[in-house]
Design an enzyme around this catalytic site. Sequence first.
Site, PDB file in Angstrom:
ATOM      1  N   ASP A  54       0.877  -1.162   0.000  1.00 30.73           N
ATOM      2  CA  ASP A  54       0.000   0.000   0.000  1.00 30.73           C
ATOM      3  C   ASP A  54       0.917   1.215   0.000  1.00 30.73           C
ATOM      4  O   ASP A  54       1.622   1.473   0.982  1.00 30.73           O
ATOM      5  CB  ASP A  54      -0.893  -0.012   1.244  1.00 30.73           C
ATOM      6  CG  ASP A  54      -1.781   1.214   1.362  1.00 30.73           C
ATOM      7  OD1 ASP A  54      -1.652   2.139   0.535  1.00 30.73           O
ATOM      8  OD2 ASP A  54      -2.605   1.264   2.293  1.00 30.73           O
ATOM      9  N   ASN A  89       3.297   2.475 -10.414  1.00 30.47           N
ATOM     10  CA  ASN A  89       2.084   2.365 -11.212  1.00 30.47           C
ATOM     11  C   ASN A  89       0.804   2.637 -10.421  1.00 30.47           C
ATOM     12  O   ASN A  89      -0.259   2.785 -11.000  1.00 30.47           O
ATOM     13  CB  ASN A  89       2.016   0.961 -11.834  1.00 30.47           C
ATOM     14  CG  ASN A  89       0.909   0.824 -12.850  1.00 30.47           C
ATOM     15  OD1 ASN A  89       0.841   1.591 -13.796  1.00 30.47           O
ATOM     16  ND2 ASN A  89       0.030  -0.141 -12.639  1.00 30.47           N
ATOM     17  N   TYR A 132      -7.061  15.116 -10.210  1.00 26.77           N
ATOM     18  CA  TYR A 132      -6.160  14.128 -10.803  1.00 26.77           C
ATOM     19  C   TYR A 132      -5.080  14.762 -11.676  1.00 26.77           C
ATOM     20  O   TYR A 132      -3.885  14.475 -11.521  1.00 26.77           O
ATOM     21  CB  TYR A 132      -6.974  13.134 -11.627  1.00 26.77           C
ATOM     22  CG  TYR A 132      -6.144  12.077 -12.328  1.00 26.77           C
ATOM     23  CD1 TYR A 132      -5.588  11.019 -11.611  1.00 26.77           C
ATOM     24  CD2 TYR A 132      -5.934  12.134 -13.703  1.00 26.77           C
ATOM     25  CE1 TYR A 132      -4.825  10.049 -12.250  1.00 26.77           C
ATOM     26  CE2 TYR A 132      -5.181  11.168 -14.349  1.00 26.77           C
ATOM     27  CZ  TYR A 132      -4.628  10.133 -13.623  1.00 26.77           C
ATOM     28  OH  TYR A 132      -3.877   9.180 -14.254  1.00 26.77           O
ATOM     29  N   LYS A 159      -0.687  14.725 -11.489  1.00 24.05           N
ATOM     30  CA  LYS A 159       0.237  14.232 -12.499  1.00 24.05           C
ATOM     31  C   LYS A 159       1.238  15.316 -12.898  1.00 24.05           C
ATOM     32  O   LYS A 159       2.400  15.027 -13.202  1.00 24.05           O
ATOM     33  CB  LYS A 159      -0.530  13.720 -13.723  1.00 24.05           C
ATOM     34  CG  LYS A 159      -1.323  12.447 -13.444  1.00 24.05           C
ATOM     35  CD  LYS A 159      -0.419  11.334 -12.926  1.00 24.05           C
ATOM     36  CE  LYS A 159      -1.164  10.047 -12.681  1.00 24.05           C
ATOM     37  NZ  LYS A 159      -0.287   8.960 -12.169  1.00 24.05           N
ATOM     38  N   THR A 212      -8.809   0.113 -17.181  1.00 25.37           N
ATOM     39  CA  THR A 212      -8.381  -0.456 -15.905  1.00 25.37           C
ATOM     40  C   THR A 212      -9.419  -0.156 -14.833  1.00 25.37           C
ATOM     41  O   THR A 212     -10.405   0.555 -15.072  1.00 25.37           O
ATOM     42  CB  THR A 212      -7.029   0.138 -15.455  1.00 25.37           C
ATOM     43  OG1 THR A 212      -7.218   1.534 -15.142  1.00 25.37           O
ATOM     44  CG2 THR A 212      -5.968   0.002 -16.538  1.00 25.37           C
TER      45      THR A 212
END
Length: 217
Positions: free
Chosen positions: A37, A64, A140, A144, A175
């Site tokens: 985690d 990832n 989000y 990034k 995903t």
Amino acid sequence: MPGPYGGPRRPADRERGAQAVAALCARGMDAFAVPLDVTDDADVRAAARLVEERAGRLDVLVNNAGAAGGWPDEPTSLDPAALLRLVDTNVVGVVRVTNAMLPLLRRSAHPRIVNQSSHVGSLTLQTDPDTDLGGISGGYAPTKTFLNAVTVQYAAELRSTPILVNNACPGYVATDLNGFSGTRTAEEGARVAIRLATLPDDGPTGGLFDDEGPVPW
């Protein structure tokens, strides 16, 4: 192995890890699962100890784990606590894992670090009126962009070492992160990460890349 949104692991996650290991071993590979985690300091340290005990070194680290939050996500209605959770997984988690694994990477002859980023983190593309990135992302996308900046700093610090550090943009992959709504397969999305993980020693470092090549910051 984090939960699908970077959160605590569930029993199903461990089962998926065991199934993946079994599939690889059935193909003649020497594989083992590393429960992880990325938001838990103790968990990250335990993962590094396990890799050291089982392998002795680390040749490639692919960061990832990711959390997406809502989409679209206007910054004017963003929950600060939710943003902090995204940062903890998408940015701080990368720092936790990278720093824990660095001693093992230094034992490799050709160490590589690949961080999974995204086109949506590119300020150049975000400010291009002709580029459609799928709507406003107050949570989000900035994480990034933050990750891109962190990667540049790692590359600068490690430039005198054999460690190459780059960001990969896999594209819109189907995903858990997006409810499998993506248009690319996991295999297609993995291509750029594999390419960056196997760069020659004189390969680039501190960049963002997709299947077509460099992506502007």
